[in-house]
Design a protein around this motif. Sequence first.
Motif, short mmCIF file in Angstrom:
data_model
loop_
_atom_site.label_atom_id
_atom_site.label_comp_id
_atom_site.label_asym_id
_atom_site.label_seq_id
_atom_site.Cartn_x
_atom_site.Cartn_y
_atom_site.Cartn_z
N THR A 58 0.91 -1.19 0.13
CA THR A 58 0.08 0.05 0.04
C THR A 58 0.76 1.30 0.09
N HIS A 76 -8.87 4.53 -4.03
CA HIS A 76 -9.17 3.17 -4.54
C HIS A 76 -8.20 2.15 -3.76
N TYR A 77 -6.89 2.35 -3.92
CA TYR A 77 -5.92 1.39 -3.52
C TYR A 77 -6.03 1.28 -2.05
N ILE A 80 -9.07 -0.87 -0.87
CA ILE A 80 -8.78 -2.17 -1.19
C ILE A 80 -7.76 -2.92 -0.07
N SER A 81 -6.93 -2.13 0.37
CA SER A 81 -5.90 -2.44 1.33
C SER A 81 -6.71 -2.65 2.91
N LEU A 84 -8.90 -5.65 2.94
CA LEU A 84 -7.83 -6.88 2.85
C LEU A 84 -7.57 -7.17 4.52
#
Length: 200
Positions: A58, A76-77, A80-81, A84
Amino acid sequence: SIKLTIPVALQNLLTSSFSLVDTLLVSSLGTVALSSVGMCGQWAWLMNMILVGFCSATTLFVSQYWGVKDDKSIRHYSGISILLCFGVSFLFTVAGLFFPDFVIGMFNKNPDVISTGASYIRIVSLSYIPIAMTNILAAVLRAVENVRLPMYVSAVTTILNIFLDYVLIFGKWGFAKLGIKGAAVATVISAWLGVFVIVA
């Protein structure tokens, strides 16, 4: 630069001392209690190794997009991180809550350690999700050059953890003497405070 590296180094030092304090204070309760906390620490260490991978990736992606000021990709990233890390910590929490004997039994076969460790991990596993969230949010903040907030949060949670460890383990200042469970409660309270502060 020095302005970035010093706060990051201090935060890492504070994060490391977070669990060290538990170990030092619990050691006065005897070898079984110390071994139990150590076995639970192995389970948390395994989770943290997985989280480190997500946090490192990340930081790499977010810092690249921060350089070109691509806020959409950063969100966005980061999203997602966060999902997760939440998923991983949720699985470790469920295992600690509902299968504590199995978790401790993977690292130690002593019945006394398993029994004592199970009572500890049932409580301390409730800290896994906020710890994961704090780690990933701190990674995102560092990637966008905000290194002071994670450092301050680590300082506050570490100081609170030391205070709560002392009063809850040994029953000081009117608090109930909880022993090893007190160390677990202290960790949970400190961990949740950390994620609330960093989000706020």
